[in-house]
Write a protein that holds these residues in place. Structure first.
Motif, PDB file in Angstrom:
ATOM      1  N   MET A 131       0.818  -1.207   0.000  1.00  0.00           N
ATOM      2  CA  MET A 131       0.000   0.000   0.000  1.00  0.00           C
ATOM      3  C   MET A 131       0.858   1.266   0.000  1.00  0.00           C
ATOM      4  SD  MET A 131      -2.723  -1.536  -0.380  1.00  0.00           S
ATOM      5  CE  MET A 131      -3.910  -0.219  -0.451  1.00  0.00           C
ATOM      6  N   PHE A 243     -12.811  -6.188  -6.689  1.00  0.00           N
ATOM      7  CA  PHE A 243     -12.972  -5.070  -7.625  1.00  0.00           C
ATOM      8  C   PHE A 243     -14.109  -5.342  -8.612  1.00  0.00           C
ATOM      9  CE2 PHE A 243      -8.631  -3.764  -6.291  1.00  0.00           C
ATOM     10  CZ  PHE A 243      -8.935  -2.454  -5.979  1.00  0.00           C
ATOM     11  N   ALA A 259     -22.673   8.006  -7.503  1.00  0.00           N
ATOM     12  CA  ALA A 259     -21.838   7.907  -6.306  1.00  0.00           C
ATOM     13  C   ALA A 259     -20.470   7.342  -6.672  1.00  0.00           C
ATOM     14  CB  ALA A 259     -22.523   7.029  -5.261  1.00  0.00           C
ATOM     15  N   ALA A 260     -20.474   6.319  -7.524  1.00  0.00           N
ATOM     16  CA  ALA A 260     -19.220   5.665  -7.898  1.00  0.00           C
ATOM     17  C   ALA A 260     -18.300   6.622  -8.657  1.00  0.00           C
ATOM     18  CB  ALA A 260     -19.514   4.437  -8.748  1.00  0.00           C
ATOM     19  N   VAL A 262     -17.777   9.631  -8.254  1.00  0.00           N
ATOM     20  CA  VAL A 262     -17.038  10.490  -7.318  1.00  0.00           C
ATOM     21  C   VAL A 262     -15.811   9.751  -6.779  1.00  0.00           C
ATOM     22  CG1 VAL A 262     -17.167  11.645  -5.072  1.00  0.00           C
ATOM     23  CG2 VAL A 262     -19.111  11.748  -6.657  1.00  0.00           C
ATOM     24  N   LEU A 263     -15.988   8.449  -6.550  1.00  0.00           N
ATOM     25  CA  LEU A 263     -14.938   7.665  -5.895  1.00  0.00           C
ATOM     26  C   LEU A 263     -13.943   7.060  -6.881  1.00  0.00           C
ATOM     27  CD1 LEU A 263     -17.411   5.824  -3.516  1.00  0.00           C
ATOM     28  CD2 LEU A 263     -15.902   7.708  -2.873  1.00  0.00           C
ATOM     29  N   LYS A 266      -9.950   7.641  -7.202  1.00  0.00           N
ATOM     30  CA  LYS A 266      -9.150   7.074  -6.108  1.00  0.00           C
ATOM     31  C   LYS A 266      -9.147   5.553  -6.163  1.00  0.00           C
ATOM     32  CE  LYS A 266      -8.889  10.838  -3.066  1.00  0.00           C
ATOM     33  NZ  LYS A 266      -7.956  11.089  -1.975  1.00  0.00           N
ATOM     34  N   LEU A 267     -10.252   4.979  -6.589  1.00  0.00           N
ATOM     35  CA  LEU A 267     -10.294   3.517  -6.687  1.00  0.00           C
ATOM     36  C   LEU A 267      -9.347   3.021  -7.773  1.00  0.00           C
ATOM     37  CD1 LEU A 267     -14.077   2.768  -6.181  1.00  0.00           C
ATOM     38  CD2 LEU A 267     -12.178   2.241  -4.651  1.00  0.00           C
ATOM     39  N   LEU A 270      -6.017   2.779  -6.333  1.00  0.00           N
ATOM     40  CA  LEU A 270      -5.937   1.581  -5.491  1.00  0.00           C
ATOM     41  C   LEU A 270      -5.758   0.332  -6.348  1.00  0.00           C
ATOM     42  CD1 LEU A 270      -6.207   0.206  -2.710  1.00  0.00           C
ATOM     43  CD2 LEU A 270      -8.687   0.244  -3.007  1.00  0.00           C
ATOM     44  N   MET A 274      -2.421  -2.418  -6.561  1.00  0.00           N
ATOM     45  CA  MET A 274      -2.505  -3.853  -6.328  1.00  0.00           C
ATOM     46  C   MET A 274      -1.935  -4.671  -7.477  1.00  0.00           C
ATOM     47  SD  MET A 274      -4.011  -4.324  -3.432  1.00  0.00           S
ATOM     48  CE  MET A 274      -4.352  -6.066  -3.673  1.00  0.00           C
TER      49      MET A 274
ATOM     50  N   ILE B 249     -10.752   6.091   1.633  1.00  0.00           N
ATOM     51  CA  ILE B 249     -11.171   6.834   0.436  1.00  0.00           C
ATOM     52  C   ILE B 249     -12.534   7.481   0.676  1.00  0.00           C
ATOM     53  CG2 ILE B 249     -11.970   6.548  -1.952  1.00  0.00           C
ATOM     54  CD1 ILE B 249      -9.785   4.421  -2.329  1.00  0.00           C
ATOM     55  N   ALA B 259     -21.240  10.025  -1.270  1.00  0.00           N
ATOM     56  CA  ALA B 259     -21.219   8.974  -2.288  1.00  0.00           C
ATOM     57  C   ALA B 259     -21.145   7.599  -1.622  1.00  0.00           C
ATOM     58  CB  ALA B 259     -20.029   9.169  -3.222  1.00  0.00           C
ATOM     59  N   VAL B 262     -24.342   5.997  -0.141  1.00  0.00           N
ATOM     60  CA  VAL B 262     -25.234   5.342  -1.108  1.00  0.00           C
ATOM     61  C   VAL B 262     -24.823   3.877  -1.304  1.00  0.00           C
ATOM     62  CG1 VAL B 262     -25.969   5.337  -3.530  1.00  0.00           C
ATOM     63  CG2 VAL B 262     -25.700   7.508  -2.313  1.00  0.00           C
ATOM     64  N   LEU B 263     -23.516   3.653  -1.296  1.00  0.00           N
ATOM     65  CA  LEU B 263     -22.991   2.317  -1.620  1.00  0.00           C
ATOM     66  C   LEU B 263     -22.845   1.430  -0.390  1.00  0.00           C
ATOM     67  CD1 LEU B 263     -20.166   3.684  -3.919  1.00  0.00           C
ATOM     68  CD2 LEU B 263     -22.305   2.649  -4.707  1.00  0.00           C
TER      69      LEU B 263
END
Lengths: 329, 329
Positions: A131, A243, A259-260, A262-263, A266-267, A270, A274, B249, B259, B262-263
């Motif tokens: 990480m 994932f 919602a996704a 927005v994230l 950063k995902l 990540l 990995m 995150i 966000a 919601v998830l």
């Protein structure tokens, strides 16, 4: 410095290999890149303006992904991989790299370049992602299935020198992959290896667990190839499945998609963290010369990064350091 | 049916164990629960209205989590765990369960209850989580570190019978944990085991990889305890690290928090799926009686679920089925 690149090995050869080597040559004028492979194909991908530090050595033959390693290396003396190995053996290159058949590359290293005196079994060092991005060098993750305690000891010494020389770590922390951190844990192999590692001229921190590798519980992880490969694939499989499931959750409805989004940036970071293929080439340690294995799916960036690694390994006298340490025992 | 419950073993004993047993007794009037442990403490947690199918057998002693297994079982004859084992041996109970010291429970099973004739080594069967919730029964995940090919064969036969009898699977798919799916892959152990499994009266589907366990590549997964434990901890560690990073995150800013909210419900379901402690008790197979290991952190629900499993195992004649198949060879 002269580095031989097998231009014909890998899923995206020769295109990505040649382009990556070209980038490396432009970036590092002190390095001469020798592209080994089909001259016509290499020229096509090199383009018109070839820098003076790029050379081509023609090879008629190629070792394919499905070739039986030992047979292929013995018979295909004119293949790009074997010829690159010969150049290292004969001092025409100080390092070689290939994204081709892993077994054949190990065989080339053993039979063509040759092992270092005193080394019982060379090992492939793979950088596992962590990480914090610093990575854990694991030996071995599947190149040799069964290992003896003495093999694990040599892996530890070689890995330790690699991390010290290549990454500037003062006292690389060497951990033994085990089922618990207590000293007496494990199977017959790890119990015997534990005692050898404790007595070795390395910074041995004891047993480490697979669950903590991602948070970098050590700098050099020692394991037999079977257990190491099981660990690697369990990590890959779990990350991949999670994932994939996240993607399913995210695409569930308009609101989850929103919602996704927005994230997502950063995902993606990540996800990339990995991916152990991101970490460049894997050194074959214990060989009487520098041999780097690039992942089969290597692209321009991976090839360029591996040339950088090879250059650093040459500059830091990696092979002679390992030879000195092993002969000292 | 009579099931002996070690009321004193586990992180949340006796409270959660007694309450879970009480719930099970109310749900299954045909089962008599025998709570083995300190009478006073058990009574405190049972409350005023004790159903007629709950009995208490007093035990003065307790085997703790740090007790050395063999020594503890030999010396603490009056411990709740050993007394529960004696009840199974003497026919006073048809099954026993404990959330206490795993090593001591295995020792109790071996030395007090005894192994089935022909069984070289009993195994602990652990249900690994899968995305479809059906689970993979893995033998062994660390109860026995080193294994011989013959042990893996017996694990496969016992696991196969367990899934058929307990989960109604017609032909449970038995997979051998390996570094690749091809027949000749692996170390000396898996290569030798492969041949034995191919000749066995089971539905052997060949080698399976750790990366596909979560998508249920088989119903019974065979491995030596060392490799199995490495796999389990690599899966747990990867899932744990990923979920922790997701949390970081998500809590990054107001908008990511929004966000994430919601998830979150779906992510909680996913997190729960990955928790192998959710899957109830682990059977100790190859013992001349039914012994179930509950996870150390077992709560009311886990205890109740394990009583259900034990009841099903009694009804389906699990032990005599295994005995018959092993003696047939």
């Amino acid at each position: 410095m002269r580095i031989a690149v097998d231009a014909m090995g890998g899923d995206h050869a020769p295109s990505e290999i040649v382009k990556g080597a070209l980038q490396a040559a432009l970036e590092m004028p002190e390095v001469t890149i020798i592209l080994v492979g089909d001259t016509e194909q290499i020229k096509t991908h090199l383009g018109a303006n070839v820098p003076s530090n790029v050379e081509i050595v023609h090879a008629d033959d190629v070792i394919g992904p499905d070739d039986e390693p030992v047979k292929a290396v013995r018979r295909k003396k004119g293949s790009s991989m074997v010829m690159a190995g010969q150049m290292v053996r004969d001092g025409q290159a100080e390092a070689m790299m290939s994204a081709g058949n892993t077994g054949a590359l190990m065989t080339t290293a053993l039979l063509v370049v040759g092992r270092l005196e005193g080394i019982e079994r060379p090992a492939l060092g793979t950088m596992l992602p962590t990480m914090d991005d610093a990575g854990v060098l694991a030996l071995d993750l599947g190149a040799n299935m069964d290992a003896k305690p003495e093999h694990l000891l040599q892996y530890a010494i070689m890995g330790s020198i690699y991390r010290a020389r290549m990454n500037g770590l003062d006292k690389p922390r060497v951990g033994l992959l085990n089922v618990g951190t207590e000293a007496m844990k494990g199977n017959e192999l790890t119990k015997a290896a534990f005692d050898l590692l404790e007595a070795a001229p390395i910074h041995f921190i004891g047993n480490v667990e697979a669950r903590d590798v991602l948070v970098r519980n050590c700098d050099v992880l020692i394991c037999d190839g079977f257990a190491g490969n099981i660990m690697l694939k369990a990590m890959e499989g779990t990350a991949g499945t999670l994932f994939k499931t996240l993607r399913d959750i995210f695409s569930n409805s308009l609101i989850t998609k929103l919602a996704a989004s927005v994230l997502m940036p950063k995902l993606r970071v990540l996800r990339k963290k990995m991916d152990y293929n991101e970490h460049g080439g894997a050194p074959l340690l214990g060989i009487n010369g520098l041999v780097f294995k690039c992942h089969g799916s290597s692209d321009v960036k991976a090839v360029r990064n591996t040339v950088r690694q090879a250059k650093l390994a040459i500059q830091s006298n990696l092979v002679s350091s390992i030879a000195a340490e092993i002969s000292r025992k």
